[in-house]
Design a protein around this motif. Structure first.
Motif, PDB file in Angstrom:
ATOM      1  N   GLY A 103       0.823  -1.211   0.000  1.00 56.19           N
ATOM      2  CA  GLY A 103       0.000   0.000   0.000  1.00 56.19           C
ATOM      3  C   GLY A 103       0.855   1.259   0.000  1.00 56.19           C
ATOM      4  O   GLY A 103       0.337   2.363  -0.128  1.00 56.19           O
ATOM      5  N   LEU A 104       2.176   1.092   0.151  1.00 59.87           N
ATOM      6  CA  LEU A 104       3.070   2.252   0.114  1.00 59.87           C
ATOM      7  C   LEU A 104       3.284   2.648  -1.345  1.00 59.87           C
ATOM      8  O   LEU A 104       3.515   1.789  -2.195  1.00 59.87           O
ATOM      9  CB  LEU A 104       4.414   1.911   0.767  1.00 59.87           C
TER      10      LEU A 104
ATOM     11  N   TYR B  29      -3.886   7.195   3.400  1.00 61.07           N
ATOM     12  CA  TYR B  29      -4.217   6.005   2.611  1.00 61.07           C
ATOM     13  C   TYR B  29      -3.259   4.850   2.883  1.00 61.07           C
ATOM     14  O   TYR B  29      -3.658   3.696   2.966  1.00 61.07           O
ATOM     15  CB  TYR B  29      -4.215   6.347   1.120  1.00 61.07           C
TER      16      TYR B  29
ATOM     17  N   GLU C 238      -4.150   3.389   6.310  1.00 61.13           N
ATOM     18  CA  GLU C 238      -5.394   2.611   6.252  1.00 61.13           C
ATOM     19  C   GLU C 238      -5.142   1.249   5.593  1.00 61.13           C
ATOM     20  O   GLU C 238      -5.590   0.218   6.071  1.00 61.13           O
ATOM     21  CB  GLU C 238      -6.456   3.379   5.460  1.00 61.13           C
ATOM     22  N   PHE C 239      -4.407   1.269   4.489  1.00 59.77           N
ATOM     23  CA  PHE C 239      -4.102   0.035   3.750  1.00 59.77           C
ATOM     24  C   PHE C 239      -3.364  -0.957   4.648  1.00 59.77           C
ATOM     25  O   PHE C 239      -3.715  -2.136   4.727  1.00 59.77           O
ATOM     26  CB  PHE C 239      -3.235   0.394   2.533  1.00 59.77           C
TER      27      PHE C 239
END
Lengths: 230, 230
Positions: free
Chosen positions: B121-122, B219, B222-223
């Motif tokens: 997610g990064l 984001y 959260e991911f």
């Protein structure tokens, strides 16, 4: 199950055996070609996967995410993506949304310009932050990143916004220092090093990327000079 | 012709159709497994390529380069390499030497941890310089790179020297701040985010990498929190 299936760098031959297997399993396949350039053919993909493939534009992919995900709750759906699947923010958002909705998702990886750039002889461990050059010219954040990289002795990979060609990109950058330009990675790769005026000999060879190099090591410089004679 | 053929991330299914085609054309195939971990089987590769494959160690590859290149002058020779082919300095040297000797060489690209890390997610555009953690602990240059990345608001991907496991790596780093740990990329990927004590729950899941993250975006955070519940 939602599959994000990487197509890799150049054409349909750059996808992995795992991608082929996953795509064959999917009941429904979508193809997205607006986040990065890709030089394969949808026809050939349809032959390889043995089923029709629907081309999706930005609107369906970005606004229709929840529809796609509901579809993937019921059956195997694959989204075919040039390069490595999560290099574009759009695909990371789709993956995040699937996870939020508790729909199973799997990423099938592929080759990407972010590592293929090593064909220039530049060491991947000497790269700093990657930047994208927009069609309307570099923003402040672009130069901030380049400056930080240079100060740390690191090269900057410059991706060109889809539709932006090499000559126009060189004009937008207005740099006079020697740069590395490369094109057609995965296909018949061409790489040149020199002042912008020299790089123009690559013409409209596509897709192209640029590197704003930090001080080159002896090996990097030698490698680039050999490439120039090929 | 000398082919540097990427095997990609996890096992033989991660190589591309182009890699398969190139390997089948080669008269002689070598397999190198000491620069990065790979979880496929040589037997299965031999079945796919339809010929025997010779395993080569560091000595043959690094000291015997000229022999390999002379062989490639006469016939098609392929060196099979985990991940993307030029991520290790060794393979870049082989390519450089082939070019110096005017022996034709071609690189077939594959998936790599350097882009697959996006499964965390990064964003790949928020990574700075990649570093390798040696078995005998981080050197000054390691921390210099991490510090520069952090100051620029960038994440640092930490590759572990082959043979170095996750638990030992965490001990060597002596960090208390939350890190991202991931393993088995390309296979059944597992990713966790948290303090080193929490990351231990991944056990000896291999191969593993770490990320020393800069401040996470909403984001990204959260991911990672969704991944932790998977």
């Amino acid at each position: 199950m939602l599959y994000l299936i990487s197509l890799g760098l150049w054409d349909e031959k750059d996808m992995s055996l795992r991608a082929l297997e996953a795509g064959r399993k999917c009941k429904k396949l979508y193809l997205e070609l607006y986040t990065s350039p890709w030089f394969g053919s949808r026809k050939e993909l349809e032959r390889l996967f043995g089923k029709p493939i629907e081309l999706v534009g930005r609107q369906k992919l970005e606004e229709g995410i929840s529809g796609l995900i509901e579809e993937a709750r019921k059956t195997d759906v694959g989204i075919l993506v040039p390069g490595d699947a999560l290099s574009a923010t759009t695909h990371l958002s789709i993956l995040a949304e699937a996870k939020r909705q508790k729909v199973k998702a799997r990423v099938i990886h592929g080759s990407s310009i972010l590592t293929a750039i090593a064909e220039s002889g530049l060491s991947l461990y000497r790269f700093g932050q990657t930047v994208t050059l927009p069609k309307d010219g570099p923003k402040k954040s672009f130069w901030d990143a380049v400056r930080k990289n240079l100060r740390a002795g690191l090269h900057t990979l410059v991706l060109l916004e889809p539709g932006l060609g090499l000559e126009r990109a060189l004009k937008l950058l207005k740099l006079r220092r020697p740069l590395v330009a490369g094109c057609r990675f995965g296909g018949e790769t061409l790489i040149r090093y020199g002042r912008p005026s020299k790089l123009k000999e690559l013409g409209d060879c596509q897709p192209a990327v640029l590197v704003i190099p930090a001080k080159l090591s002896f090996y990097e410089e030698e490698f680039l000079s050999i490439l120039a004679k090929e």
